[in-house]
Design a protein around this motif. Structure first.
Motif, PDB file in Angstrom:
ATOM      1  N   ASP A  97      38.502  43.082  47.794  1.00 11.85           N
ATOM      2  CA  ASP A  97      39.455  43.035  48.919  1.00 11.85           C
ATOM      3  C   ASP A  97      40.180  41.696  48.981  1.00 11.85           C
ATOM      4  O   ASP A  97      41.388  41.647  49.200  1.00 11.85           O
ATOM      5  CB  ASP A  97      38.744  43.302  50.246  1.00 11.85           C
TER       6      ASP A  97
ATOM      7  N   ASN B 175      40.876  39.594  46.565  1.00  9.85           N
ATOM      8  CA  ASN B 175      41.840  39.470  45.480  1.00  9.85           C
ATOM      9  C   ASN B 175      43.036  40.401  45.642  1.00  9.85           C
ATOM     10  O   ASN B 175      44.140  40.060  45.238  1.00  9.85           O
ATOM     11  CB  ASN B 175      41.146  39.671  44.135  1.00  9.85           C
ATOM     12  N   ILE B 176      42.822  41.541  46.237  1.00 12.28           N
ATOM     13  CA  ILE B 176      43.945  42.454  46.489  1.00 12.28           C
ATOM     14  C   ILE B 176      44.791  41.951  47.655  1.00 12.28           C
ATOM     15  O   ILE B 176      46.017  42.035  47.618  1.00 12.28           O
ATOM     16  CB  ILE B 176      43.433  43.893  46.709  1.00 12.28           C
ATOM     17  N   HIS B 177      44.146  41.385  48.662  1.00 12.65           N
ATOM     18  CA  HIS B 177      44.887  40.853  49.820  1.00 12.65           C
ATOM     19  C   HIS B 177      45.620  39.552  49.503  1.00 12.65           C
ATOM     20  O   HIS B 177      46.591  39.210  50.158  1.00 12.65           O
ATOM     21  CB  HIS B 177      43.945  40.643  51.013  1.00 12.65           C
TER      22      HIS B 177
ATOM     23  N   PRO C 254      47.071  38.333  46.285  1.00 17.24           N
ATOM     24  CA  PRO C 254      47.389  38.460  44.850  1.00 17.24           C
ATOM     25  C   PRO C 254      47.824  37.161  44.189  1.00 17.24           C
ATOM     26  O   PRO C 254      47.605  36.987  42.988  1.00 17.24           O
ATOM     27  CB  PRO C 254      48.497  39.513  44.819  1.00 17.24           C
TER      28      PRO C 254
ATOM     29  N   VAL D 191      40.751  44.694  39.665  1.00 19.31           N
ATOM     30  CA  VAL D 191      41.798  44.177  40.554  1.00 19.31           C
ATOM     31  C   VAL D 191      43.163  44.242  39.860  1.00 19.31           C
ATOM     32  O   VAL D 191      44.155  44.639  40.484  1.00 19.31           O
ATOM     33  CB  VAL D 191      41.476  42.750  41.053  1.00 19.31           C
TER      34      VAL D 191
ATOM     35  N   MET E 124      44.229  47.760  40.197  1.00 21.34           N
ATOM     36  CA  MET E 124      44.601  48.134  41.558  1.00 21.34           C
ATOM     37  C   MET E 124      45.962  47.549  41.943  1.00 21.34           C
ATOM     38  O   MET E 124      46.746  48.184  42.639  1.00 21.34           O
ATOM     39  CB  MET E 124      43.536  47.681  42.571  1.00 21.34           C
ATOM     40  N   LEU E 125      46.233  46.338  41.493  1.00 26.80           N
ATOM     41  CA  LEU E 125      47.518  45.716  41.818  1.00 26.80           C
ATOM     42  C   LEU E 125      48.682  46.365  41.065  1.00 26.80           C
ATOM     43  O   LEU E 125      49.833  46.179  41.446  1.00 26.80           O
ATOM     44  CB  LEU E 125      47.461  44.211  41.536  1.00 26.80           C
TER      45      LEU E 125
ATOM     46  N   GLU F 225      49.677  51.472  46.389  1.00 31.03           N
ATOM     47  CA  GLU F 225      48.654  51.090  47.360  1.00 31.03           C
ATOM     48  C   GLU F 225      47.904  52.292  47.925  1.00 31.03           C
ATOM     49  O   GLU F 225      46.694  52.247  48.100  1.00 31.03           O
ATOM     50  CB  GLU F 225      49.300  50.289  48.503  1.00 31.03           C
TER      51      GLU F 225
ATOM     52  N   ARG G 272      44.799  53.584  45.888  1.00 34.41           N
ATOM     53  CA  ARG G 272      43.703  52.657  45.579  1.00 34.41           C
ATOM     54  C   ARG G 272      42.340  53.075  46.131  1.00 34.41           C
ATOM     55  O   ARG G 272      41.328  52.912  45.454  1.00 34.41           O
ATOM     56  CB  ARG G 272      44.035  51.256  46.092  1.00 34.41           C
TER      57      ARG G 272
END
Length: 174
Positions: A77, A79-81, A83, A146, A149-150, A154, A157
């Motif tokens: 979370d 790393n996704i929040h 970037p 990650v 996911m990036l 979104e 995911r």
């Protein structure tokens, strides 16, 4: 941070960093004698943000498995929040620019994670393997996940996180 990840360390002079920060060269050099010093400070700043984010999302009362999965999910979370933080760490955390002293200081932030893994090994819940091997495995799965996911939409995911955590846990559990 953004300039360093977009253009690379060599192609980003301190003058460009000062301009992007809205300050003068003299001000930056008051705080950081070299670009390497600045990069090491950014590394530690991200580690600090990361551990704050993670400790807010984990619970001490949980079983070892649940706590481990909470940590893993919190790392994902974060790393996704953030970037830009992910991009910086992905590019530079294994660079020789990051000093061993800085890496050691960054590791102290993660003692609760290390202790959880050690406890799991002592209790026969997590495989008795080298801590370095386990950490490299976890870092690799996290980084690859990650990145993936990036790169996807979104709203697509959420369906994958439970599968990812199950695979990671299955790989580590005794």
């Amino acid at each position: 941070m953004k300039l360093l990840t977009e253009k690379g360390v060599q192609a980003t002079p301190m003058s460009a960093i000062a301009k992007a920060a809205g300050t003068g060269m003299g001000t930056i050099y008051n705080y950081f004698a070299t670009k390497e010093e600045l990069i090491n400070a950014i590394y530690l700043y991200i580690k600090s943000l990361e551990i704050q984010f993670i400790t807010q999302r984990t619970h001490d009362e949980s079983s070892l498995k649940i706590k481990f999965l909470e940590y893993y999910k919190a790392f994902v979370d974060f790393n996704i929040h953030y970037p830009e933080c992910f991009a910086f760490m992905d590019q530079l955390q294994n660079s020789p620019i990051i000093s061993e002293c800085t890496k050691d200081e960054g590791k102290t932030e993660f003692l609760p994670v290390l202790e959880l893994i050690r406890k799991g090994q002592e209790d026969g819940i997590i495989k008795k393997m080298s801590m370095d091997a386990i950490l490299q495995f976890l870092a690799g799965t996290l980084t690859t996940y990650v990145r993936w996911m990036l790169s996807i939409e979104e709203n697509d995911r959420d369906q994958y996180l439970d599968q990812q955590m199950r695979m990671v846990w299955d790989a580590l559990k005794e």
